[in-house]
Design a protein around this motif. Structure first.
Motif, PDB file in Angstrom:
ATOM      1  N   ARG A   1       0.800  -1.222   0.000  1.00  0.00           N
ATOM      2  CA  ARG A   1       0.000   0.000   0.000  1.00  0.00           C
ATOM      3  C   ARG A   1       0.841   1.284   0.000  1.00  0.00           C
ATOM      4  O   ARG A   1       0.331   2.363   0.282  1.00  0.00           O
ATOM      5  N   THR A   2       2.112   1.175  -0.323  1.00  0.00           N
ATOM      6  CA  THR A   2       3.001   2.338  -0.260  1.00  0.00           C
ATOM      7  C   THR A   2       2.503   3.496  -1.128  1.00  0.00           C
ATOM      8  O   THR A   2       2.406   4.648  -0.677  1.00  0.00           O
ATOM      9  N   SER A   3       2.177   3.226  -2.363  1.00  0.00           N
ATOM     10  CA  SER A   3       1.764   4.303  -3.280  1.00  0.00           C
ATOM     11  C   SER A   3       0.472   4.961  -2.816  1.00  0.00           C
ATOM     12  O   SER A   3       0.344   6.203  -2.843  1.00  0.00           O
ATOM     13  N   GLU A   4      -0.489   4.152  -2.401  1.00  0.00           N
ATOM     14  CA  GLU A   4      -1.763   4.693  -1.915  1.00  0.00           C
ATOM     15  C   GLU A   4      -1.540   5.590  -0.700  1.00  0.00           C
ATOM     16  O   GLU A   4      -2.074   6.708  -0.617  1.00  0.00           O
ATOM     17  N   MET A   5      -0.736   5.101   0.236  1.00  0.00           N
ATOM     18  CA  MET A   5      -0.486   5.857   1.450  1.00  0.00           C
ATOM     19  C   MET A   5       0.201   7.181   1.139  1.00  0.00           C
ATOM     20  O   MET A   5      -0.176   8.238   1.667  1.00  0.00           O
ATOM     21  N   ARG A   6       1.205   7.162   0.270  1.00  0.00           N
ATOM     22  CA  ARG A   6       1.919   8.393  -0.058  1.00  0.00           C
ATOM     23  C   ARG A   6       1.004   9.419  -0.710  1.00  0.00           C
ATOM     24  O   ARG A   6       1.102  10.624  -0.444  1.00  0.00           O
ATOM     25  N   GLU A   7       0.103   8.965  -1.558  1.00  0.00           N
ATOM     26  CA  GLU A   7      -0.840   9.885  -2.199  1.00  0.00           C
ATOM     27  C   GLU A   7      -1.734  10.553  -1.165  1.00  0.00           C
ATOM     28  O   GLU A   7      -1.971  11.772  -1.218  1.00  0.00           O
ATOM     29  N   ARG A   8      -2.226   9.774  -0.198  1.00  0.00           N
ATOM     30  CA  ARG A   8      -3.096  10.326   0.842  1.00  0.00           C
ATOM     31  C   ARG A   8      -2.351  11.330   1.720  1.00  0.00           C
ATOM     32  O   ARG A   8      -2.894  12.373   2.101  1.00  0.00           O
ATOM     33  N   VAL A   9      -1.114  11.018   2.053  1.00  0.00           N
ATOM     34  CA  VAL A   9      -0.327  11.897   2.916  1.00  0.00           C
ATOM     35  C   VAL A   9       0.003  13.209   2.208  1.00  0.00           C
ATOM     36  O   VAL A   9      -0.080  14.288   2.803  1.00  0.00           O
ATOM     37  N   ARG A  10       0.368  13.124   0.944  1.00  0.00           N
ATOM     38  CA  ARG A  10       0.646  14.355   0.193  1.00  0.00           C
ATOM     39  C   ARG A  10      -0.594  15.237   0.109  1.00  0.00           C
ATOM     40  O   ARG A  10      -0.517  16.464   0.226  1.00  0.00           O
ATOM     41  N   ASP A  11      -1.741  14.613  -0.122  1.00  0.00           N
ATOM     42  CA  ASP A  11      -2.988  15.376  -0.196  1.00  0.00           C
ATOM     43  C   ASP A  11      -3.297  16.026   1.152  1.00  0.00           C
ATOM     44  O   ASP A  11      -3.733  17.188   1.191  1.00  0.00           O
ATOM     45  N   ALA A  12      -3.073  15.311   2.258  1.00  0.00           N
ATOM     46  CA  ALA A  12      -3.305  15.879   3.584  1.00  0.00           C
ATOM     47  C   ALA A  12      -2.410  17.084   3.823  1.00  0.00           C
ATOM     48  O   ALA A  12      -2.847  18.111   4.362  1.00  0.00           O
ATOM     49  N   ASP A  13      -1.159  16.978   3.412  1.00  0.00           N
ATOM     50  CA  ASP A  13      -0.215  18.089   3.560  1.00  0.00           C
ATOM     51  C   ASP A  13      -0.691  19.308   2.773  1.00  0.00           C
ATOM     52  O   ASP A  13      -0.649  20.445   3.269  1.00  0.00           O
ATOM     53  N   ARG A  14      -1.173  19.088   1.554  1.00  0.00           N
ATOM     54  CA  ARG A  14      -1.686  20.207   0.744  1.00  0.00           C
ATOM     55  C   ARG A  14      -2.917  20.829   1.381  1.00  0.00           C
ATOM     56  O   ARG A  14      -3.064  22.069   1.400  1.00  0.00           O
ATOM     57  N   ARG A  15      -3.806  20.006   1.899  1.00  0.00           N
ATOM     58  CA  ARG A  15      -5.023  20.531   2.531  1.00  0.00           C
ATOM     59  C   ARG A  15      -4.682  21.385   3.739  1.00  0.00           C
ATOM     60  O   ARG A  15      -5.276  22.457   3.959  1.00  0.00           O
ATOM     61  N   LEU A  16      -3.727  20.946   4.533  1.00  0.00           N
ATOM     62  CA  LEU A  16      -3.334  21.723   5.706  1.00  0.00           C
ATOM     63  C   LEU A  16      -2.684  23.042   5.302  1.00  0.00           C
ATOM     64  O   LEU A  16      -2.910  24.075   5.952  1.00  0.00           O
ATOM     65  N   ALA A  17      -1.888  23.024   4.247  1.00  0.00           N
ATOM     66  CA  ALA A  17      -1.290  24.271   3.763  1.00  0.00           C
ATOM     67  C   ALA A  17      -2.374  25.250   3.322  1.00  0.00           C
ATOM     68  O   ALA A  17      -2.295  26.462   3.594  1.00  0.00           O
ATOM     69  N   ASP A  18      -3.401  24.745   2.646  1.00  0.00           N
ATOM     70  CA  ASP A  18      -4.511  25.601   2.218  1.00  0.00           C
ATOM     71  C   ASP A  18      -5.264  26.165   3.424  1.00  0.00           C
ATOM     72  O   ASP A  18      -5.664  27.343   3.429  1.00  0.00           O
ATOM     73  N   ILE A  19      -5.466  25.324   4.445  1.00  0.00           N
ATOM     74  CA  ILE A  19      -6.178  25.779   5.636  1.00  0.00           C
ATOM     75  C   ILE A  19      -5.382  26.848   6.364  1.00  0.00           C
ATOM     76  O   ILE A  19      -5.932  27.859   6.819  1.00  0.00           O
ATOM     77  N   GLU A  20      -4.080  26.654   6.469  1.00  0.00           N
ATOM     78  CA  GLU A  20      -3.247  27.673   7.117  1.00  0.00           C
ATOM     79  C   GLU A  20      -3.347  28.994   6.363  1.00  0.00           C
ATOM     80  O   GLU A  20      -3.435  30.074   6.984  1.00  0.00           O
ATOM     81  N   ALA A  21      -3.357  28.936   5.042  1.00  0.00           N
ATOM     82  CA  ALA A  21      -3.496  30.158   4.249  1.00  0.00           C
ATOM     83  C   ALA A  21      -4.845  30.825   4.532  1.00  0.00           C
ATOM     84  O   ALA A  21      -4.944  32.062   4.631  1.00  0.00           O
ATOM     85  N   GLU A  22      -5.897  30.023   4.688  1.00  0.00           N
ATOM     86  CA  GLU A  22      -7.220  30.554   5.016  1.00  0.00           C
ATOM     87  C   GLU A  22      -7.217  31.229   6.383  1.00  0.00           C
ATOM     88  O   GLU A  22      -7.837  32.284   6.580  1.00  0.00           O
ATOM     89  N   VAL A  23      -6.537  30.611   7.339  1.00  0.00           N
ATOM     90  CA  VAL A  23      -6.445  31.186   8.681  1.00  0.00           C
ATOM     91  C   VAL A  23      -5.801  32.563   8.621  1.00  0.00           C
ATOM     92  O   VAL A  23      -6.295  33.537   9.211  1.00  0.00           O
ATOM     93  N   ARG A  24      -4.713  32.661   7.891  1.00  0.00           N
ATOM     94  CA  ARG A  24      -3.998  33.930   7.797  1.00  0.00           C
ATOM     95  C   ARG A  24      -4.839  34.991   7.078  1.00  0.00           C
ATOM     96  O   ARG A  24      -4.827  36.169   7.448  1.00  0.00           O
TER      97      ARG A  24
END
Length: 364
Positions: free
Chosen positions: A333-356
């Motif tokens: 499941r390495t590829s699946e997991m990496r895709e999910r983690v990268r997406d989570a990182d992007r979502r958090l970056a977007d949320i931080e931008a919204e906070v600011r």
């Protein structure tokens, strides 16, 4: 997640809660993420760290010039500073688990009062991704009211969001701590185990399953310590599994986290019932697995928020063959997991931008 530099309004203040034990690297991980959301939002940062030692400040990277309040005796000072802050203050609560069992009502009443004060002063209240534990009234009622009054209220699992009846789902803030693919799966040569010392020791069938999985995949077994109180359990597991035990010992917490991140980069599979062991492992490209007797829903629910499921299994009553099949299936499941983690990182970056942007708009 690095914050974007921006012009800071003069005579402005951000208050951020950063309590936690220096011996728990997972707590440090999410408090560091909380601090990163707060930095750069005002020309003064006031941090409440409770009884945390100096090592905790180093772990979080609290910058020079931060006004640090320590111990419960400083709570009154914290409240006074919020009440007398300039217009448009920012209040950032800490990410992580929120206990709402009986006895926490007074604490939640104080948090509600802080929220009301900041809102009345035209400020912004930010609640990074959190999970509710042991809900009971009046604590839950007070917490839900405070969350509804906050401009940003995030939950790391669907059950917590439902209990609060407001806010939105978001990945655990730990997923924003930096994605590193590390070695390709076929070059990773370790299976790492890190379990809580306070829970039952896995049985012989579990030990057999882990050993057989490691042998079949040509992986060395290593046990590590991400929370100091788990050190004895890791030693016991290394003995049972015939693996290498890596103690924390007297290593500085900052150095211990760096060492563990290095280990996870070389691991193909990481088995744990500590959520942020699995978060750090996933960030480093290792496949996370929860295989323990009677697991709680905490880890499965938080990973479900990023779309990663089916990696947790109750070891109680399972035989070695079933657990081995489960573990071997996770290896693919390495590829699946990496895709999910990268997406989570992007979502958090977007949320931080919204906070600011929310803070900027409130002060415009």
């Amino acid at each position: 997640m690095p914050h974007e530099p921006s012009p800071l309004p003069s005579n402005s203040a951000t208050f951020v809660a950063l309590t936690g034990p220096a011996g728990n690297l997972g707590d440090a991980l999410i408090r560091r993420g909380t601090l990163e959301w707060a930095l750069g939002t005002s020309d003064e940062v006031v941090a409440y760290v409770g009884d945390a030692p100096d090592a905790w400040l180093r772990q979080l990277g609290v910058p020079t010039g931060t006004r640090v309040l320590r111990s419960k005796r400083s709570v009154a000072r914290w409240l006074w500073l919020i009440a007398t802050a300039p217009r448009h203050p920012v209040l950032v609560f800490e990410a992580g688990e929120v206990p709402l069992d009986r006895g926490n009502g007074l604490r939640e009443l104080v948090f509600l009062a802080e929220t009301v004060i900041v809102r009345l002063k035209g400020g912004v209240v930010v609640r990074p991704p959190r999970g509710i534990r042991a809900p009971s009234d009046p604590s839950l009622w007070l917490h839900a009211r405070a969350a509804l009054l906050s401009q940003v209220a995030l939950w790391r699992d669907a059950e917590s969001a439902a209990l609060a009846r407001g806010g939105r789902l978001a990945p655990d803030i730990g997923f924003g701590a930096g994605v590193t693919d590390g070695k390709p799966a076929d070059e990773r040569d370790e299976l790492i185990v890190s379990l809580r010392g306070a829970r039952p020791h896995p049985d012989a069938a579990w030990v057999d399953a882990v050993r057989q999985t490691a042998a079949a995949a040509h992986l060395r077994i290593r046990t590590v310590v991400q929370v100091r109180e788990d050190e004895d359990r890791s030693r016991e597991l290394a003995d049972a599994l015939g693996g290498q035990f890596e103690p924390w010992g007297d290593r500085d917490p900052v150095a211990q986290e760096a060492l563990l991140r290095e280990r996870y980069v070389s691991a193909r599979l990481v088995i744990s019932d500590r959520m942020h062991v699995l978060v750090l492992a996933a960030l480093a490209g290792a496949v996370p697995v929860e295989l323990v007797p009677a697991p709680t829903r905490k880890i499965a629910d938080a990973f479900a928020t990023i779309g990663y499921t089916g990696f947790t299994r109750d070891a109680a009553g399972s035989d070695a063959a079933d657990m081995r099949d489960f573990l071997e299936a996770q290896l693919d499941r390495t590829s699946e997991m990496r895709e999910r983690v990268r997406d989570a990182d992007r979502r958090l970056a977007d949320i931080e931008a919204e906070v600011r942007e929310t803070i900027r708009a409130a002060r415009a």
